[in-house]
Design a protein around this motif. Sequence first.
Motif, short mmCIF file in Angstrom:
data_model
loop_
_atom_site.label_atom_id
_atom_site.label_comp_id
_atom_site.label_asym_id
_atom_site.label_seq_id
_atom_site.Cartn_x
_atom_site.Cartn_y
_atom_site.Cartn_z
N ARG A 148 30.18 41.50 41.96
CA ARG A 148 30.86 42.00 40.46
C ARG A 148 30.73 43.47 40.61
O ARG A 148 31.93 43.99 40.22
CB ARG A 148 29.33 41.83 39.46
CG ARG A 148 30.00 41.70 38.27
CD ARG A 148 28.66 41.42 37.09
NE ARG A 148 28.18 40.23 37.47
CZ ARG A 148 26.70 40.12 37.33
NH1 ARG A 148 25.97 40.98 37.20
NH2 ARG A 148 25.84 38.98 37.82
N GLU A 149 29.97 44.08 41.48
CA GLU A 149 30.11 45.51 41.79
C GLU A 149 31.54 45.66 42.62
O GLU A 149 32.18 46.62 42.22
CB GLU A 149 29.17 46.09 42.69
CG GLU A 149 28.45 47.32 42.54
CD GLU A 149 27.03 47.32 43.31
OE1 GLU A 149 27.00 47.60 44.48
OE2 GLU A 149 26.00 47.29 42.60
N LYS A 150 31.81 44.85 43.49
CA LYS A 150 33.02 45.18 44.34
C LYS A 150 34.10 44.79 43.17
O LYS A 150 35.04 45.69 43.34
CB LYS A 150 32.95 43.91 45.11
CG LYS A 150 34.22 44.06 46.45
CD LYS A 150 34.28 42.92 47.10
CE LYS A 150 35.73 42.24 46.69
NZ LYS A 150 35.77 40.96 47.49
N SER A 151 34.07 43.88 42.44
CA SER A 151 35.20 43.94 41.38
C SER A 151 35.30 45.07 40.61
O SER A 151 36.44 45.47 40.29
CB SER A 151 34.87 42.51 40.61
OG SER A 151 33.71 42.56 39.79
N LEU A 153 34.41 48.08 41.45
CA LEU A 153 34.97 49.11 42.23
C LEU A 153 36.58 48.84 42.23
O LEU A 153 37.29 49.70 42.16
CB LEU A 153 34.47 49.08 43.73
CG LEU A 153 32.87 49.66 43.65
CD1 LEU A 153 32.47 49.67 45.06
CD2 LEU A 153 33.08 51.12 43.19
N HIS A 154 37.07 47.60 42.40
CA HIS A 154 38.35 47.29 42.69
C HIS A 154 39.08 47.70 41.40
O HIS A 154 40.02 48.20 41.56
CB HIS A 154 38.72 45.61 42.81
CG HIS A 154 38.44 45.31 44.27
ND1 HIS A 154 39.66 45.94 44.96
CD2 HIS A 154 37.92 44.65 45.01
CE1 HIS A 154 39.38 45.30 46.01
NE2 HIS A 154 38.43 44.57 46.37
N GLU A 155 38.46 47.58 40.20
CA GLU A 155 38.86 47.86 39.06
C GLU A 155 39.15 49.46 38.95
O GLU A 155 40.26 49.78 38.56
CB GLU A 155 38.03 47.11 37.84
CG GLU A 155 38.47 47.62 36.51
CD GLU A 155 39.84 46.98 36.16
OE1 GLU A 155 40.24 46.07 36.61
OE2 GLU A 155 40.47 47.66 35.11
N GLU A 157 39.42 51.51 41.18
CA GLU A 157 40.33 51.81 42.24
C GLU A 157 41.83 51.83 41.68
O GLU A 157 42.80 52.42 41.76
CB GLU A 157 40.33 51.01 43.61
CG GLU A 157 41.21 51.56 44.73
CD GLU A 157 41.08 50.71 45.87
OE1 GLU A 157 40.35 49.62 45.92
OE2 GLU A 157 42.12 51.05 46.55
N ARG A 158 41.75 50.43 40.99
CA ARG A 158 43.16 50.24 40.39
C ARG A 158 43.56 51.22 39.19
O ARG A 158 44.66 51.73 39.31
CB ARG A 158 43.27 48.89 39.88
CG ARG A 158 44.51 47.99 39.31
CD ARG A 158 44.44 46.76 38.82
NE ARG A 158 43.42 47.04 37.45
CZ ARG A 158 44.00 47.55 36.47
NH1 ARG A 158 45.41 47.82 36.40
NH2 ARG A 158 43.34 47.54 35.41
N GLN A 159 42.59 51.42 38.47
CA GLN A 159 42.60 52.68 37.52
C GLN A 159 43.00 53.71 38.11
O GLN A 159 44.07 54.66 37.71
CB GLN A 159 41.46 52.67 36.76
CG GLN A 159 41.30 51.46 35.70
CD GLN A 159 40.11 51.71 34.92
OE1 GLN A 159 39.14 52.65 35.14
NE2 GLN A 159 39.68 50.64 34.06
N GLN A 161 44.46 54.62 40.80
CA GLN A 161 45.70 54.22 41.37
C GLN A 161 46.69 54.52 40.22
O GLN A 161 47.72 55.27 40.62
CB GLN A 161 46.00 52.96 42.12
CG GLN A 161 46.59 53.11 43.47
CD GLN A 161 45.90 52.41 44.56
OE1 GLN A 161 45.14 51.44 44.09
NE2 GLN A 161 45.95 52.95 45.67
#
Lengths: 598, 438
Positions: A148-151, A153-155, A157-159, A161
């Motif tokens: 969940r954390e990773k997701s 973080l991904h989110e 990062e996406r934001q 970006q």
Amino acid sequence: MGEWWTTVPIESSLGNFDISSISHATMSPSKQNNLLSMYSSLSLSKSSYSVISAFCTEDNIPQCISYINQELASLGLSSTCIEASSPGAAGLNPVPALNATYELLQIHRRTMCSLEELEREQLKKSSTLEHVQMNNSRLKDQLELSIREKSGLHEMERQLQLKIKTLQSCLKTEKDEVQKLQNIIASRASQYSHDAKRKERETAKLKERLSQLLVDRKDKKLAIDVLNCLGRSDGKRSHWKTAKAAASHEGEMYKSLLSDYEASQRSLMLENAELKKVLQQMKKEMIHVLSPRQPSIRGATADDSQEQADSDLEDRAGDSSRGSLDKSCEHAREQLTNSIRQQWRKLRNHMERLDSQASQVQNQLESNKDVISRETHEDEMERMRREVQQCKEFIDAQQQLLQQLNTSFDDETAALLNDCYTLEEKERLKEEWRLFEEQKRNFERERTNFTEAAIRLGREKKAFEEDRASWLKNQFLNMTPFTDRRRCSSSDGQSALSIRSEPEMRMSSSKVQLPKSSTYTSFSTPKPAPSATVPSTTELYRTLRLIPDPSSTRHSSHGRWHESSTIEDGESQVKAKSRLRCGDLSIFSLGEDENSLT
Amino acid sequence: MNFSEVFKQSNQLCKVSPDGKYLATCVQYRLVVRDVSTLQILQLYTCLDQISHMDWSSDSLFILCAMYKRGLVQVWSLEQPDWHCKIDEGSIGLVSSRWSPDGRHILNTTEFHLRVTVWSLCTKAVSYIKYPKACSKGIDFSRDGCYMALAERRDCKDYVSVFVCDDWHLLRHFETETQDLAGLEWSPNGCVLAVWDSCLEYKVLLYSLDGRLLSTYSAYEWSLGVKSVTWSPSSQFLAIGSYDEKVRILNHITWKKITQFEHPSTINNTKAVSVCKRSSICLITYCQFLLLPAPDEICPLPVQIPVVKPDPDRANPKIGISSLAFSADGRYLATKNDNMASVAWVWDMQKMNLVAVLEHTSAVKCFQWDPKHPRLALCTGNAKLYLWSPAGCVSVQVPAEGGFQVQSLSWHCTGDSLILLGKEQLCLCYMETEQEDK
């Protein structure tokens, strides 16, 4: 024992599917074993029951004996052989029969022992399994969390970006804007300058015209009115403007310029000389600095003779430098600068080295200041250890002294000291006593609850019996002739009843187990949920876990999930609770329950 | 410190003669000449109209009084009170009038900068110089009085003409690489002419006496540029104050920047800076100024200086270094940043750092260095005189009735006294020196 029986399916159904299957697989032999033994015992009991009716009659004693002998032989008890006391007579030779019985009993005990052991082992395994499963579930939770954390973080990062992209586009537009504005500024500036020039030309034209007009008008007012003319301030007469005068002006100008340049040159020369002097001194000092360093760098100690030699060397070096400098003044400036550069490089290297050393020292100091360095840390540790050792020694000495005092001093002081010791002990005991008392009270309460429940159950059972009696009566009345009366009354009726009550039993067991699990945890047995069906005595006992439940193993295959889920809850509650309270309390309470009932 | 009684004056026209003996003041259309030491009236002249400009000739013998409205110039002689001279520029008008360095010629600039008329008092001769440029500082005489540089504008191009003042012979005439020349100034040794462009472009050009371009300096582009330029007394430094609130110091050998003095709104870690906040409490002192410790409040650092943000929509924004002044010995430089108008800054030219920040309650109107000692006199339009020296600073209430507000001040050439100009009055302030005490 019943407890273990119920826990087996619980364990197997814990966690996810394959684990349960594994546990099932691992457990299968023991179960089989159990089943076998159960079966044998059952069959035995059955046979003992039916020996009167079916297995052995007066007529078939020899067959029975032979059959039993066969069976015994198959069990490996070939040595003993039951014989008829006398051939043809309906009686057994008691010695081999008794021996066979004894053997059988032995076998039975052994199997029971092994069963017990196996069960214990299984319990252990089940607990480890449980532990492993817990671990597994925890790890799974962790994994899930990290995923969940990773997701997340991904989110993020996406934001980010996205943000970067928007900012970049913003930057681009801004740049474009800047470019546009610059262009505008440039165009406006050129327009402005053009206009300004045009206006200026116009003004110039106007001015020209104005002055022309003014001159043309022969402005009478334009005049100077002086009483009498003044002499020149320098007293000379004014002279005509001639070429000679102009030339003289030029000359004057150049003269002044020249003088200025001369002055500046002089000052520069002076400065140059000054700088040269500085350079020379610098060089000398550099040599002075560098030459005595070398031996010290080489690691030699500077004693007097060495210093003498150094100074000699320095003098020579100074002379040589002066010579080179003098030469340089005339010819080789390059040489001088080169030598200076070399010296300087040397000096710089040296300085750098010193600097690095200094910085190292500084770093060390700083590290000493900021973070306790390893050495100091170890020193400190050593010191502390020593201190601890000292303290220990001190305490030992004190203890020895105290013992000495105890032994050597009179009884009074000893008693006093003992008092001192025992007082503390007493306090502790009192505390424990209090705790114990509390526990006892709890148990008492629970026991009363339990007896109440038992009484109620008894009452219910009675009602049930009555019900059954009436039902049987009805059945009886509805039924036709008295064939199989005995069977119907004894074995079949029981089996029919048991079959009929199986789902109910499951229901009731689960229903009763649920509150019981809560008694487990909270030490207070609430009234069992009033069930629609009336449980039997065996059920009561089963629920009280006083006798092993043979049916539970049977319907464990289908009723497992249901049961286990409830008991798992209970167990987990126990776990949670026992983490809060001490674990042995609950066990103790169970034991007392058993004690109180059996 | 002593103060004289208060005299009347008008248009703040009040000047001490170059030899330091006389004090000339204008009251409406009268010119009064006093003895500086006794303050007794020596001469009294009456002009034809209200005097708008007054100046001493270099030999302290003549006084020029200009009446711009009438286009008239009257010259008075101190030695011969009967002698008189009247110059009428007629319908062409007059905007500026000045003495030539020899004290025998008068240069009048006509209206619209049509021409510069040079009148000779010796020969009554008149000569015209056409196309003078209408700029803030278009004429400058070299310190020794030999040469005059004049900015000209012809065909939308800037030129500089160098005249020999002796006989107004045109020595050099050259075009300058400026867009719109704003001013020129001779170096004190008279060999280098600094020429700077208008504020639209940061450009300073340095020309030799013979018209060669020595160097060009530009600190930045696009933004508003030079606001003030001053030579150090030794001609060693050229200080350029600009709209970016910085002073740049050029050296006289390479004409490159040596250093720049920034005027930060927060003064924190600068070591030797003393910030003197002039409190409203005034101290009257009759003791040695030079030996005085600073009675004013010395602020603990960091100090936040009040900054007025200029209106960007208006021309000539009140920002940047508008005044620069070197002390007589060239050791110190005093500056004033227009958006911190209440603050005067003093810089050390040897150490090239900030020495003192003098913060006042109101805007600094005028400051001037003592011509002999390194001390700075300031006024802020109130009844106080502020003085700074390396030893400290002091503020003195002018003990005059009727609300004497110091608008301007000027030192006597000996540095012994100070002329304080109010709106309609003036008074002298005497610095007592040690010699006098002994």
